[in-house]
Design a protein around this motif. Structure first.
Motif, short mmCIF file in Angstrom:
data_model
loop_
_atom_site.label_atom_id
_atom_site.label_comp_id
_atom_site.label_asym_id
_atom_site.label_seq_id
_atom_site.Cartn_x
_atom_site.Cartn_y
_atom_site.Cartn_z
N SER A 182 0.81 -1.22 0.00
CA SER A 182 0.00 0.00 0.00
C SER A 182 0.84 1.27 0.00
O SER A 182 0.31 2.35 -0.18
CB SER A 182 -0.89 0.03 1.25
OG SER A 182 -0.10 0.19 2.41
N PHE A 190 0.17 -3.34 -5.76
CA PHE A 190 -0.61 -2.26 -5.15
C PHE A 190 -1.93 -2.23 -5.88
O PHE A 190 -2.00 -1.92 -7.07
CB PHE A 190 0.14 -0.93 -5.31
CG PHE A 190 -0.66 0.28 -4.93
CD1 PHE A 190 -1.07 0.49 -3.63
CD2 PHE A 190 -0.97 1.24 -5.88
CE1 PHE A 190 -1.80 1.62 -3.27
CE2 PHE A 190 -1.69 2.37 -5.54
CZ PHE A 190 -2.11 2.56 -4.23
N HIS A 191 -3.02 -2.61 -5.20
CA HIS A 191 -4.35 -2.59 -5.80
C HIS A 191 -4.92 -1.18 -5.61
O HIS A 191 -5.35 -0.82 -4.53
CB HIS A 191 -5.25 -3.65 -5.17
CG HIS A 191 -4.81 -5.04 -5.47
ND1 HIS A 191 -4.91 -5.60 -6.72
CD2 HIS A 191 -4.23 -5.97 -4.69
CE1 HIS A 191 -4.43 -6.82 -6.69
NE2 HIS A 191 -4.01 -7.07 -5.47
N TYR A 192 -4.90 -0.43 -6.67
CA TYR A 192 -5.28 0.98 -6.66
C TYR A 192 -6.80 1.12 -6.74
O TYR A 192 -7.43 0.59 -7.65
CB TYR A 192 -4.60 1.67 -7.84
CG TYR A 192 -4.86 3.14 -7.99
CD1 TYR A 192 -4.80 4.00 -6.91
CD2 TYR A 192 -5.14 3.67 -9.24
CE1 TYR A 192 -5.01 5.36 -7.07
CE2 TYR A 192 -5.34 5.02 -9.41
CZ TYR A 192 -5.29 5.87 -8.32
OH TYR A 192 -5.49 7.20 -8.47
N GLU A 210 -6.97 5.81 -3.67
CA GLU A 210 -5.88 6.44 -2.94
C GLU A 210 -5.49 7.78 -3.56
O GLU A 210 -5.70 8.03 -4.75
CB GLU A 210 -4.66 5.52 -2.90
CG GLU A 210 -4.79 4.37 -1.95
CD GLU A 210 -5.73 3.27 -2.44
OE1 GLU A 210 -6.11 2.44 -1.61
OE2 GLU A 210 -6.08 3.24 -3.62
N PRO A 228 -3.34 10.51 -5.31
CA PRO A 228 -2.33 10.38 -6.37
C PRO A 228 -0.89 10.47 -5.86
O PRO A 228 0.02 9.91 -6.46
CB PRO A 228 -2.65 11.54 -7.31
CG PRO A 228 -4.10 11.83 -7.07
CD PRO A 228 -4.34 11.52 -5.63
N VAL A 241 0.36 6.98 -5.15
CA VAL A 241 0.70 6.28 -6.38
C VAL A 241 2.05 6.77 -6.89
O VAL A 241 2.92 5.97 -7.28
CB VAL A 241 -0.40 6.47 -7.45
CG1 VAL A 241 -0.02 5.77 -8.75
CG2 VAL A 241 -1.74 5.97 -6.94
N GLN A 242 2.28 8.07 -6.86
CA GLN A 242 3.55 8.64 -7.31
C GLN A 242 4.70 8.16 -6.42
O GLN A 242 5.77 7.82 -6.91
CB GLN A 242 3.48 10.18 -7.29
CG GLN A 242 4.66 10.85 -7.94
CD GLN A 242 4.80 10.48 -9.42
OE1 GLN A 242 3.83 10.24 -10.12
NE2 GLN A 242 6.03 10.41 -9.88
N ILE A 277 4.92 5.35 -4.76
CA ILE A 277 5.20 3.95 -5.08
C ILE A 277 5.96 3.84 -6.40
O ILE A 277 6.95 3.12 -6.50
CB ILE A 277 3.90 3.12 -5.10
CG1 ILE A 277 3.33 3.04 -3.67
CG2 ILE A 277 4.14 1.73 -5.66
CD1 ILE A 277 1.93 2.47 -3.59
N LYS A 278 5.51 4.58 -7.41
CA LYS A 278 6.19 4.54 -8.72
C LYS A 278 7.65 4.97 -8.60
O LYS A 278 8.53 4.38 -9.23
CB LYS A 278 5.46 5.44 -9.72
CG LYS A 278 4.18 4.85 -10.25
CD LYS A 278 3.53 5.81 -11.24
CE LYS A 278 2.26 5.24 -11.81
NZ LYS A 278 1.60 6.17 -12.75
N ILE A 298 1.23 -1.96 -10.20
CA ILE A 298 0.08 -1.13 -9.83
C ILE A 298 -1.12 -1.65 -10.61
O ILE A 298 -1.14 -1.62 -11.83
CB ILE A 298 0.35 0.36 -10.11
CG1 ILE A 298 1.52 0.83 -9.21
CG2 ILE A 298 -0.90 1.19 -9.86
CD1 ILE A 298 1.94 2.24 -9.42
N ARG A 330 -5.26 -1.77 -11.14
CA ARG A 330 -6.52 -1.06 -10.93
C ARG A 330 -7.65 -2.04 -11.21
O ARG A 330 -7.74 -2.62 -12.28
CB ARG A 330 -6.61 0.14 -11.85
CG ARG A 330 -7.77 1.01 -11.49
CD ARG A 330 -7.63 2.39 -12.10
NE ARG A 330 -8.55 3.25 -11.40
CZ ARG A 330 -8.22 4.39 -10.85
NH1 ARG A 330 -7.00 4.81 -10.92
NH2 ARG A 330 -9.12 5.10 -10.23
#
Length: 157
Positions: free
Chosen positions: A48, A71-73, A76, A78, A81-82, A84-85, A93, A95
């Motif tokens: 997460s 990571f099941h988006y 969350e 943004p 997400v950034q 993690i990337k 990632i 979805r």
């Protein structure tokens, strides 16, 4: 000489058992991976971007087992997400086809601690052996969890 608070003392004292705890965790992860492999399952690390999943991810890496991190988006921020990337580029990632709000509309209710339909949908996967990081100190229910625990969804399959 002034004495500090209990919290200050604990924060400044190294955990004498940290290395042993880490070694035990890695050994348990390796046992879990062998069990999953014997059942033909892929080991998946539920990620997460939070501190629990970062520690879990690190322990799985140190264990040397074959795994994927996902990571099941859903809904969350943004910035997560950034993060993690940028910091965990090997984390997949994913979805899901349905959004959190679509699930609520379908069920005509909000999720609760007793009806965790959103967690079932977004986090649990019956085709993989998933490793998740949770702290026992967070709740009574988590304090009573076992090191290895099969979800009811998995047991039905």
């Amino acid at each position: 000489m002034e004495r500090g608070t209990k919290e200050e003392f604990l924060a400044s004292t190294p955990n004498l058992f940290a290395k042993m705890q880490e070694e035990d965790a890695i050994e348990n992860i390796q046992k879990f991976a062998k069990l999953a492999e014997s059942m033909g399952l892929t080991v998946e690390v539920g990620f997460s971007g939070g501190k629990d999943s970062i520690v879990t991810y690190d322990l799985v890496k140190k264990s040397g087992i074959k795994h994927i991190a996902v990571f099941h988006y859903a809904f969350e921020d943004p910035a997560v997400v950034q993060f993690i990337k940028q910091n965990y580029p090997d984390v997949i990632i994913s979805r899901k086809p349905k959004s959190y709000f679509q699930l609520i509309r379908e069920r005509k209710m909000l999720p609760t601690q007793w009806r965790r339909f959103c967690c079932d949908y977004f986090k649990e996967n019956g085709s993989n052996a998933t490793i998740v990081g949770v702290r026992r100190s967070e709740s009574y229910k988590r304090a009573n969890r076992k090191t290895f625990q099969a979800s009811s969804k998995f047991m039905k399959n």
